[in-house]
Write an enzyme that holds these catalytic residues in place. Structure first.
Site, PDB file in Angstrom:
ATOM      1  N   SER A 259     -10.366 -15.254 -23.713  1.00  0.00           N
ATOM      2  CA  SER A 259      -9.787 -14.891 -22.421  1.00  0.00           C
ATOM      3  C   SER A 259     -10.064 -13.426 -22.154  1.00  0.00           C
ATOM      4  O   SER A 259     -10.118 -12.613 -23.079  1.00  0.00           O
ATOM      5  CB  SER A 259      -8.270 -15.141 -22.436  1.00  0.00           C
ATOM      6  OG  SER A 259      -7.630 -14.496 -21.351  1.00  0.00           O
ATOM      7  N   ARG A 299     -39.994 -43.387   8.442  1.00  0.00           N
ATOM      8  CA  ARG A 299     -39.811 -42.192   7.603  1.00  0.00           C
ATOM      9  C   ARG A 299     -38.555 -41.500   8.095  1.00  0.00           C
ATOM     10  O   ARG A 299     -38.390 -41.308   9.291  1.00  0.00           O
ATOM     11  CB  ARG A 299     -41.021 -41.247   7.718  1.00  0.00           C
ATOM     12  CG  ARG A 299     -42.347 -41.805   7.209  1.00  0.00           C
ATOM     13  CD  ARG A 299     -42.578 -41.522   5.750  1.00  0.00           C
ATOM     14  NE  ARG A 299     -42.485 -40.109   5.448  1.00  0.00           N
ATOM     15  CZ  ARG A 299     -43.426 -39.204   5.752  1.00  0.00           C
ATOM     16  NH1 ARG A 299     -44.537 -39.579   6.358  1.00  0.00           N
ATOM     17  NH2 ARG A 299     -43.251 -37.940   5.438  1.00  0.00           N
TER      18      ARG A 299
END
Length: 383
Positions: A259, A299
């Site tokens: 930490s 497409r």
């Protein structure tokens, strides 16, 4: 490639980097040339960044890529890409990248299976309190918990195996193979060239799938199935590693779990990062399905374009979580004494169902047989 905001991203190495995608596009173009009788060692002496910057002009990276590739390979420039369309090249390049990613994930799934099989066997007699809806339920064993994790990982491995055989994509401008047919002289010859290209790349051949996107949604779903299984494991580890529970813990590693403010902490970082991936993956899978459902005409417009970065992100994050989960399971620490103490402290309440059933035994049901079934499945035997 690294990602500052996705700690652990470096575990995925070169999978789906810009450079590897460009290299895959070169492989596709080279295979198409070779299948058409124009084998060539293509030079790629150009900047990947230049391709990325110029991609905005045409909406995809293949267009500037081809301009640079032709300029560096004038001897085959007139044959390069002829008969293909941008989607053929990019889709097939993504297939090659996904195949490499799936292989990486599969290797880590195998590591996980082996680690979980060891845990299930070693702890088949390690009694602990089962929990349902967060509360103590009845006695169980950690071996059975590991066996249940194992089933989830095996399900993920099965899903990945079923989805990883991705096909080549060659359809020409509108998915009819019109230009390849004109080049080859007949539909049969065009199909032969497609099959030859697929063979060079080591991919199965199939009809064009420009707007039928199941190959990509299936592999996306398989990746999500993997992170689902790993998320379950990570959640259990996170809950069990709370100081007030203390039944499981990650193996210590240099520089991990600290930490910035509290030197007393040893955070279960691997489980945290795995859970992160499990939370992030489903929306990416949903984006792939939204794109597939949004395809139009011959497409797609936009729905194809959203797939590329989505697939890259989902694939790399799955690869990272695969390696992290394997490491977590290989080093997982099981506090047998803490499990026993918790079970003892939960009595007499945790034995209420056993007393109701009039059972004088340990009340572990078919735990051994269920563990054996999971181990048999891991070994490829009938359960």
């Amino acid at each position: 490639m690294t990602d500052l905001l996705w700690p652990g991203d470096a575990r995925a190495g070169d999978l789906f980097t810009d450079a590897s995608v460009v290299e895959a596009m070169v492989r596709v173009e080279s295979a198409w040339l070779a299948a058409g009788g124009h084998p060539s060692e293509l030079s790629t002496a150009f900047s990947v960044r230049d391709v990325a910057v110029a991609a905005e002009g045409g909406g995809n990276p293949v267009i500037p890529f081809l301009e640079l590739l032709r300029s560096r390979n004038p001897e085959v420039a007139e044959h390069l890409h002829t008969g293909l369309t941008s989607q053929d090249v990019l889709d097939t390049a993504l297939v090659l990248q996904l195949r490499d990613t799936a292989a990486f994930v599969a290797r880590n799934l195998d590591r996980q299976v082996a680690a979980l099989a060891r845990l299930a066997e070693r702890h088949r007699g390690t009694r602990m309190a089962a929990r349902t809806l967060t509360q103590h339920a009845i006695p169980t064993t950690f071996g059975l918990k590991a066996a249940n994790w194992l089933h989830g990982v095996l399900d993920a491995r099965d899903a990945l195996s079923a989805a990883a055989d991705l096909p080549i994509q060659i359809g020409g401008a509108a998915g009819s193979l019109a230009a390849p047919t004109a080049l080859a002289g007949s539909p049969a010859a065009a199909l032969e060239r497609v099959a030859a290209t697929a063979g060079i790349l080591g991919l199965p051949a199939r009809p064009p799938w420009h707007t039928a996107r199941a190959p990509f949604t299936r592999i996306g779903d398989a990746f999500v199935t993997c992170t689902d299984a790993w998320g379950k494991i990570a959640n259990d580890v996170l809950l069990s590693s709370r100081p007030e529970v203390g039944e499981l813990s990650e193996a210590p590693a240099e520089g991990r779990g600290g930490s910035s403010a509290m030197p007393n902490k040893h955070n279960p970082v691997l489980a945290v990062l795995i859970r992160r991936a499990a939370l992030a993956a489903p929306p990416l899978g949903a984006t792939m399905h939204a794109a597939a459902a949004g395809a139009i005409d011959e497409r797609p417009d936009g729905s194809w374009h959203v797939e590329w970065a989505t697939l890259r992100t989902l694939a790399r994050r799955t690869a990272v979580a695969a390696d992290q989960t394997a490491e977590l399971l290989e080093g997982l620490r099981v506090d047998i004494e803490r499990m026993a103490a918790t079970l003892t402290a939960a009595r007499p309440g945790i034995d209420a169902e056993r007393r109701k059933m009039g059972d004088d035994g340990p009340y572990l049901g078919a735990s051994d047989e269920l563990i054996d079934a999971a181990l048999a499945r891991a070994q490829g035997k009938p359960c």
